[in-house]
Write a protein that holds these residues in place. Structure first.
Motif, PDB file in Angstrom:
ATOM      1  N   PRO A  56     -36.863  73.023  -2.705  1.00 52.93           N
ATOM      2  CA  PRO A  56     -37.428  71.879  -2.540  1.00 52.93           C
ATOM      3  C   PRO A  56     -37.386  71.123  -3.924  1.00 52.93           C
ATOM      4  CG  PRO A  56     -38.834  73.295  -1.317  1.00 52.93           C
ATOM      5  CD  PRO A  56     -37.925  74.011  -2.195  1.00 52.93           C
ATOM      6  N   SER A  57     -36.981  69.888  -3.920  1.00 56.52           N
ATOM      7  CA  SER A  57     -36.803  69.012  -5.489  1.00 56.52           C
ATOM      8  C   SER A  57     -37.250  67.619  -5.341  1.00 56.52           C
ATOM      9  CB  SER A  57     -35.513  69.005  -5.497  1.00 56.52           C
ATOM     10  OG  SER A  57     -34.925  70.459  -5.781  1.00 56.52           O
ATOM     11  N   HIS A  58     -37.409  67.079  -6.665  1.00 55.37           N
ATOM     12  CA  HIS A  58     -37.434  65.604  -6.749  1.00 55.37           C
ATOM     13  C   HIS A  58     -36.025  65.058  -6.744  1.00 55.37           C
ATOM     14  CE1 HIS A  58     -41.754  66.612  -7.757  1.00 55.37           C
ATOM     15  NE2 HIS A  58     -41.287  67.573  -8.638  1.00 55.37           N
ATOM     16  N   GLY A  59     -36.214  63.941  -6.548  1.00 51.68           N
ATOM     17  CA  GLY A  59     -34.904  62.860  -6.529  1.00 51.68           C
ATOM     18  C   GLY A  59     -34.124  63.271  -7.681  1.00 51.68           C
ATOM     19  N   TYR A  60     -34.729  62.792  -8.757  1.00 49.54           N
ATOM     20  CA  TYR A  60     -34.086  62.935 -10.210  1.00 49.54           C
ATOM     21  C   TYR A  60     -33.629  64.505 -10.365  1.00 49.54           C
ATOM     22  CZ  TYR A  60     -33.417  62.818 -15.128  1.00 49.54           C
ATOM     23  OH  TYR A  60     -32.845  63.038 -16.546  1.00 49.54           O
ATOM     24  N   GLU A  61     -34.414  65.426 -10.037  1.00 47.75           N
ATOM     25  CA  GLU A  61     -33.604  66.764  -9.985  1.00 47.75           C
ATOM     26  C   GLU A  61     -32.358  66.938  -9.268  1.00 47.75           C
ATOM     27  OE1 GLU A  61     -37.643  69.625 -10.459  1.00 47.75           O
ATOM     28  OE2 GLU A  61     -37.203  68.997  -8.508  1.00 47.75           O
ATOM     29  N   LEU A  62     -32.361  66.399  -8.082  1.00 53.20           N
ATOM     30  CA  LEU A  62     -31.232  66.606  -7.235  1.00 53.20           C
ATOM     31  C   LEU A  62     -29.980  65.764  -7.976  1.00 53.20           C
ATOM     32  CD1 LEU A  62     -32.852  65.944  -4.008  1.00 53.20           C
ATOM     33  CD2 LEU A  62     -31.923  67.994  -4.750  1.00 53.20           C
ATOM     34  N   ILE A  63     -30.377  64.606  -8.365  1.00 52.30           N
ATOM     35  CA  ILE A  63     -29.318  63.854  -9.204  1.00 52.30           C
ATOM     36  C   ILE A  63     -28.521  64.751 -10.300  1.00 52.30           C
ATOM     37  CG2 ILE A  63     -28.704  61.810 -10.632  1.00 52.30           C
ATOM     38  CD1 ILE A  63     -30.666  60.220  -9.089  1.00 52.30           C
ATOM     39  N   LYS A  64     -29.581  65.405 -11.036  1.00 53.22           N
ATOM     40  CA  LYS A  64     -29.085  66.111 -12.215  1.00 53.22           C
ATOM     41  C   LYS A  64     -28.204  67.430 -11.896  1.00 53.22           C
ATOM     42  CE  LYS A  64     -29.954  63.824 -15.757  1.00 53.22           C
ATOM     43  NZ  LYS A  64     -28.741  62.938 -16.218  1.00 53.22           N
ATOM     44  N   LEU A  65     -28.780  67.790 -10.729  1.00 51.44           N
ATOM     45  CA  LEU A  65     -28.097  69.320 -10.109  1.00 51.44           C
ATOM     46  C   LEU A  65     -26.844  68.926  -9.851  1.00 51.44           C
ATOM     47  CD1 LEU A  65     -28.463  72.091  -9.577  1.00 51.44           C
ATOM     48  CD2 LEU A  65     -29.516  71.535  -7.353  1.00 51.44           C
TER      49      LEU A  65
END
Length: 146
Positions: A56-65
């Motif tokens: 489970p993640s935040h949107g910003y974390e997903l972009i960076k990943l």
């Protein structure tokens, strides 16, 4: 005059496959411009669902990943990621928690419906993740990093 296609377009641009894979690589850039796209129409949905299924993640974390897994050559814009997350939430595939621990940011979690959707589309989801990790057209991180 060149027309740029984004994930929210309803047509499948030339060179893209119905499974969400783009026909070309290109740098993509922050706004999806370039010689080709990393993910075709709808492909980002499967990547986001799979990444959230993993953690489970935040949107910003997903972009960076995504940017990290693609070796810095592409980062999807917030203008594409957040509407896609909202759509997945509206479809019942994601649930959202807002919390103080994330600075009030929304944390996305996969729902049972999202797990069923991923299972029903396993082949496409795996193709998208393979592409993200460099297995298709060399789109992933350089040097064979996972």
């Amino acid at each position: 005059m060149r027309h740029f296609h984004f994930d929210h377009c309803h047509r499948t641009p030339r060179g893209e496959h119905e499974d969400g894979l783009s026909g070309g690589r290109g740098r993509g850039g922050r706004h999806g411009f370039g010689a080709g796209r990393v993910f075709g129409h709808g492909g980002l949905r499967f990547v986001l669902l799979q990444l959230i299924a993993d953690k489970p993640s935040h949107g910003y974390e997903l972009i960076k990943l995504i940017e990290e897994r693609l070796g810095g050559s592409y980062a999807p814009s917030p203008g594409v990621v957040y509407p896609t997350l909202t759509l997945l939430e509206e479809l019942g595939h994601l649930s959202v928690e807002s919390g103080a621990e994330g600075g009030g940011r929304k944390r996305y979690t996969l729902t049972d419906s999202g797990r069923e959707y991923l299972a029903a589309n396993r082949e496409t989801a795996e193709s998208m993740m393979e592409r993200l990790n460099g297995g298709v057209d060399g789109a992933g991180a350089r040097g064979g990093r996972p």
